[in-house]
Design a protein around this motif. Structure first.
Motif, PDB file in Angstrom:
ATOM      1  N   TYR A   1       0.771  -1.053  -0.272  1.00  0.00           N
ATOM      2  CA  TYR A   1      -0.338   0.180   0.111  1.00  0.00           C
ATOM      3  C   TYR A   1       0.705   1.424  -0.111  1.00  0.00           C
ATOM      4  CZ  TYR A   1      -3.855  -3.167   1.600  1.00  0.00           C
ATOM      5  OH  TYR A   1      -5.101  -3.976   1.634  1.00  0.00           O
ATOM      6  N   GLY A   2       2.017   1.695   0.222  1.00  0.00           N
ATOM      7  CA  GLY A   2       3.196   2.209   0.914  1.00  0.00           C
ATOM      8  C   GLY A   2       2.300   3.143   1.679  1.00  0.00           C
ATOM      9  N   GLN A   3       2.738   4.369   2.111  1.00  0.00           N
ATOM     10  CA  GLN A   3       2.904   5.520   3.042  1.00  0.00           C
ATOM     11  C   GLN A   3       0.972   5.940   2.370  1.00  0.00           C
ATOM     12  OE1 GLN A   3       3.967   5.617   5.533  1.00  0.00           O
ATOM     13  NE2 GLN A   3       5.280   4.085   4.657  1.00  0.00           N
ATOM     14  N   ARG A   4       0.387   5.797   1.064  1.00  0.00           N
ATOM     15  CA  ARG A   4      -0.469   7.224   0.888  1.00  0.00           C
ATOM     16  C   ARG A   4      -1.806   6.942   1.906  1.00  0.00           C
ATOM     17  NH1 ARG A   4      -1.372  11.950  -1.002  1.00  0.00           N
ATOM     18  NH2 ARG A   4      -2.752  12.292  -1.869  1.00  0.00           N
ATOM     19  N   PRO A   5      -2.281   5.504   1.894  1.00  0.00           N
ATOM     20  CA  PRO A   5      -3.528   5.370   2.555  1.00  0.00           C
ATOM     21  C   PRO A   5      -3.495   6.045   3.705  1.00  0.00           C
ATOM     22  CG  PRO A   5      -3.322   3.759   1.468  1.00  0.00           C
ATOM     23  CD  PRO A   5      -2.073   4.213   1.000  1.00  0.00           C
ATOM     24  N   ALA A   6      -2.535   5.644   4.452  1.00  0.00           N
ATOM     25  CA  ALA A   6      -2.656   6.290   5.971  1.00  0.00           C
ATOM     26  C   ALA A   6      -2.367   6.927   5.869  1.00  0.00           C
ATOM     27  CB  ALA A   6      -1.132   5.410   6.363  1.00  0.00           C
ATOM     28  N   PHE A   7      -1.653   7.779   5.238  1.00  0.00           N
ATOM     29  CA  PHE A   7      -1.814   9.906   5.491  1.00  0.00           C
ATOM     30  C   PHE A   7      -3.661  10.367   5.325  1.00  0.00           C
ATOM     31  CE2 PHE A   7      -2.407  13.581   2.501  1.00  0.00           C
ATOM     32  CZ  PHE A   7      -1.635  14.240   3.532  1.00  0.00           C
ATOM     33  N   LEU A   8      -3.690   9.181   3.995  1.00  0.00           N
ATOM     34  CA  LEU A   8      -5.256  10.192   4.026  1.00  0.00           C
ATOM     35  C   LEU A   8      -6.243   9.523   5.215  1.00  0.00           C
ATOM     36  CD1 LEU A   8      -5.696   8.917   0.222  1.00  0.00           C
ATOM     37  CD2 LEU A   8      -5.289  11.156   0.937  1.00  0.00           C
ATOM     38  N   ILE A   9      -6.127   8.359   5.759  1.00  0.00           N
ATOM     39  CA  ILE A   9      -6.510   8.373   6.663  1.00  0.00           C
ATOM     40  C   ILE A   9      -6.417   8.972   7.931  1.00  0.00           C
ATOM     41  CG2 ILE A   9      -7.506   6.557   8.969  1.00  0.00           C
ATOM     42  CD1 ILE A   9      -6.820   4.445   6.367  1.00  0.00           C
ATOM     43  N   SER A  10      -5.017   9.411   8.081  1.00  0.00           N
ATOM     44  CA  SER A  10      -4.685  10.185   9.620  1.00  0.00           C
ATOM     45  C   SER A  10      -5.583  11.426   9.251  1.00  0.00           C
ATOM     46  CB  SER A  10      -3.320  10.244   8.832  1.00  0.00           C
ATOM     47  OG  SER A  10      -3.007  11.599   8.386  1.00  0.00           O
TER      48      SER A  10
ATOM     49  N   LYS B   1     -13.477   6.577   9.663  1.00  0.00           N
ATOM     50  CA  LYS B   1     -11.326   6.394  10.096  1.00  0.00           C
ATOM     51  C   LYS B   1     -11.387   5.713  10.861  1.00  0.00           C
ATOM     52  CE  LYS B   1      -8.098   9.895  12.117  1.00  0.00           C
ATOM     53  NZ  LYS B   1      -8.415  10.977  12.643  1.00  0.00           N
ATOM     54  N   ASP B   2     -12.508   4.766  12.217  1.00  0.00           N
ATOM     55  CA  ASP B   2     -11.785   4.256  13.234  1.00  0.00           C
ATOM     56  C   ASP B   2     -12.000   2.919  12.180  1.00  0.00           C
ATOM     57  OD1 ASP B   2     -11.856   6.247  14.505  1.00  0.00           O
ATOM     58  OD2 ASP B   2     -13.854   5.324  16.034  1.00  0.00           O
ATOM     59  N   GLU B   3     -13.407   2.275  11.362  1.00  0.00           N
ATOM     60  CA  GLU B   3     -12.588   1.452  10.351  1.00  0.00           C
ATOM     61  C   GLU B   3     -11.504   0.923   9.857  1.00  0.00           C
ATOM     62  OE1 GLU B   3     -15.890  -1.628   7.795  1.00  0.00           O
ATOM     63  OE2 GLU B   3     -16.479   1.027   8.142  1.00  0.00           O
ATOM     64  N   LEU B   4     -11.256   2.071   8.824  1.00  0.00           N
ATOM     65  CA  LEU B   4     -10.002   2.136   8.034  1.00  0.00           C
ATOM     66  C   LEU B   4      -8.873   2.172   8.326  1.00  0.00           C
ATOM     67  CD1 LEU B   4     -11.459   4.567   5.222  1.00  0.00           C
ATOM     68  CD2 LEU B   4     -10.935   1.870   5.301  1.00  0.00           C
ATOM     69  N   ALA B   5      -8.738   2.845   9.435  1.00  0.00           N
ATOM     70  CA  ALA B   5      -7.093   2.622  10.445  1.00  0.00           C
ATOM     71  C   ALA B   5      -6.603   1.422  11.396  1.00  0.00           C
ATOM     72  CB  ALA B   5      -7.543   3.508  12.151  1.00  0.00           C
ATOM     73  N   ALA B   6      -7.939   0.594  11.537  1.00  0.00           N
ATOM     74  CA  ALA B   6      -7.581  -0.934  12.562  1.00  0.00           C
ATOM     75  C   ALA B   6      -7.498  -2.057  11.082  1.00  0.00           C
ATOM     76  CB  ALA B   6      -9.959  -1.357  12.595  1.00  0.00           C
ATOM     77  N   CYS B   7      -7.686  -1.222   9.823  1.00  0.00           N
ATOM     78  CA  CYS B   7      -6.990  -2.222   8.539  1.00  0.00           C
ATOM     79  C   CYS B   7      -5.281  -2.461   8.563  1.00  0.00           C
ATOM     80  CB  CYS B   7      -8.000  -2.543   7.524  1.00  0.00           C
ATOM     81  SG  CYS B   7      -9.317  -2.764   7.797  1.00  0.00           S
ATOM     82  N   MET B   8      -4.640  -1.719   9.345  1.00  0.00           N
ATOM     83  CA  MET B   8      -3.557  -0.582   8.949  1.00  0.00           C
ATOM     84  C   MET B   8      -2.762  -2.140   8.611  1.00  0.00           C
ATOM     85  SD  MET B   8      -2.888   2.710   8.778  1.00  0.00           S
ATOM     86  CE  MET B   8      -3.669   3.948   8.577  1.00  0.00           C
ATOM     87  N   GLY B   9      -2.823  -2.985   9.908  1.00  0.00           N
ATOM     88  CA  GLY B   9      -1.706  -3.843  10.065  1.00  0.00           C
ATOM     89  C   GLY B   9      -2.107  -5.526   8.687  1.00  0.00           C
ATOM     90  N   GLN B  10      -3.062  -5.264   7.573  1.00  0.00           N
ATOM     91  CA  GLN B  10      -3.576  -6.206   6.793  1.00  0.00           C
ATOM     92  C   GLN B  10      -3.034  -6.132   5.680  1.00  0.00           C
ATOM     93  OE1 GLN B  10      -8.022  -4.980   4.907  1.00  0.00           O
ATOM     94  NE2 GLN B  10      -6.643  -2.967   3.903  1.00  0.00           N
ATOM     95  N   THR B  11      -2.501  -7.629   5.122  1.00  0.00           N
ATOM     96  CA  THR B  11      -2.091  -7.980   4.207  1.00  0.00           C
ATOM     97  C   THR B  11      -2.180  -8.090   2.686  1.00  0.00           C
ATOM     98  OG1 THR B  11      -1.228 -10.073   5.023  1.00  0.00           O
ATOM     99  CG2 THR B  11      -0.791  -9.043   2.870  1.00  0.00           C
ATOM    100  N   PRO B  12      -2.138  -6.860   1.934  1.00  0.00           N
ATOM    101  CA  PRO B  12      -2.214  -6.432   0.457  1.00  0.00           C
ATOM    102  C   PRO B  12      -3.008  -8.300   0.145  1.00  0.00           C
ATOM    103  CG  PRO B  12      -0.409  -5.088   0.955  1.00  0.00           C
ATOM    104  CD  PRO B  12      -0.604  -6.430   2.202  1.00  0.00           C
TER     105      PRO B  12
END
Length: 414
Positions: free
Chosen positions: A33-42, A50-61
């Motif tokens: 995913y690189g850094q951009r999804p995490a940046f957008l969620i922040s 936001k909470d739901e998407l943040a909870a997926c940070m550790g998922q395997t692409p």
């Protein structure tokens, strides 16, 4: 209209990857995913999404056909290049796009328009610039710098000599070298070096090797058709013939056109490919003789109507994303009348283009024009995407940076 309704029956073909196990195992190694999804969620407003998407940070692409590479990944890579599409595939795009046009010797190549070489390559600064329909003219007084260079100005061999650049031009340029510039500050030229142009046939081989499916767009010609005996029907047929020659199953191809006649040609003459041909609906710019300028939010005024398109054999429609959403009385983003009409006709809906507007602090520009008042931060990319996926029920989203869509689709299990 709920997403579960839209994804019933045949429409699930686009929502789920259609790859063989061999493709998945070979091509999905190293997805990121690189850094951009995490940046957008922040940058999202606090709330359940936001909470739901943040909870997926550790998922395997995982690769998903919900995520479509728009000209590859042109937010940072020169569009329609090998490198741009490799980047999109590494971001999990399950479908990749080659916009198709033709050269002077009628060879099919990947370009967003037949007449965009002056903004997407270095042609004006080469000896081939003299062959352009409009060679470079410098800015002078109140006049901007100008050029128009078409693929049909060149043979395929000449086309291959060009170096791709980020899509931009410097209107104040006084030299050809200065004209190749003006890249938006939120893009980059970091990955221009040695980027590689592609023919349509080469894109087929590349996308297949990357484990992705195909969405070629037959671009309108800048030259009069027929061109040296090459008719519009010949053009539409040649696009399909190159998939047949490569042995690609029609179920992996979503051929697109803004020209409804092209879509109907495929439905009639190549029904296996025509079954999932995509009508790129640009009737938001249309004018009806009886009604005057058509209101894009009033789908009932569109001719043909959604139901009539379905009766013609059209199964997929692809408008820009702003056509599918509007604001309700409380200022919330909701499906538009257009979206509801398309869903009622059981048309699969694809949309374009996420991540093409750059920073959203100013309302998002053209792509978000129907919901500008609700757009004020980069995290709103995910707010709009969520409405498109969950409420409108789109089955695929074009993006200039596919990781953004891939992350959402993986988190939501699309």
């Amino acid at each position: 209209m709920t997403r579960s309704f839209l994804l019933g029956g045949a429409l699930t073909a686009l929502a789920a990857p259609a790859f063989s196990a061999g493709h998945e195992n070979a091509a999905d190694t190293g997805l990121s995913y690189g850094q951009r999804p995490a940046f957008l969620i922040s940058k999202m407003a606090d709330g359940p999404l936001k909470d739901e998407l943040a909870a997926c940070m550790g998922q395997t692409p995982a690769r998903t056909a919900f995520s479509i590479g728009h000209r590859g990944a042109p937010l940072m890579y020169p569009e329609h290049t090998v490198e741009s599409n490799r980047a999109a595939a590494l971001q999990g795009a399950g479908i990749l796009e080659c916009d198709v046009t033709f050269t002077a010797d009628k060879e099919l190549v990947c370009r967003h328009a037949q007449n965009d070489l002056h903004t997407t390559t270095n042609i004006v600064a080469t000896d081939l610039g003299a062959k352009c329909t409009q060679p470079f003219s410098p800015a002078e007084g109140d006049s901007d710098a100008r050029a128009e260079c078409r693929t049909s100005d060149l043979t395929l061999a000449e086309f291959r000599r060009l170096a791709p650049t980020m899509d931009a031009a410097n209107a104040a340029a006084t030299t050809p070298e200065d004209y190749i510039g003006g890249v938006a500050p939120w893009r980059t030229t970091l990955y221009e070096d040695d980027a590689t142009l592609m023919t349509h046939a080469e894109s087929i081989a590349l996308f297949d090797s990357l484990g992705a499916d195909f969405t070629p767009e037959l671009k309108g010609a800048s030259v009069d058709m027929p061109f040296d005996g090459f008719s519009q029907a010949d053009y539409a047929q040649k696009l399909i013939d190159e998939y047949k020659a490569a042995g690609i199953d029609p179920s992996r191809v979503w051929a697109q056109s803004f020209n409804l006649d092209d879509v109907l040609y495929w439905i009639e003459n190549e029904p296996e490919f025509g079954a999932q041909a995509v009508y790129l609906d640009d009737r938001y710019e249309a004018e009806d003789a009886d009604e005057g300028l058509i209101d894009p939010m009033d789908a009932a005024t569109f001719k043909p109507t959604m139901a009539e398109l379905k009766a013609m054999g059209v199964n997929y429609i692809a408008p820009p994303l702003w056509m599918l959403v509007t604001l309700d009385e409380s200022g919330e983003i909701v499906p538009s009348v257009y979206a509801e009409e398309a869903a009622a006709a059981e048309l699969g809906i694809i949309t374009w283009t996420l991540e093409r507007s750059g920073p959203l602090g100013g309302g998002g520009g053209w792509y978000f024009q129907s919901v500008t008042d609700a757009i004020d931060r980069d995290g709103d990319y995910y707010e709009v995407l969520d409405v498109l996926a969950q409420d409108v029920g789109v089955v695929g989203v074009f993006s200039d940076w596919p990781a953004t869509v891939t992350y959402y689709a993986n988190c939501k299990g699309l």
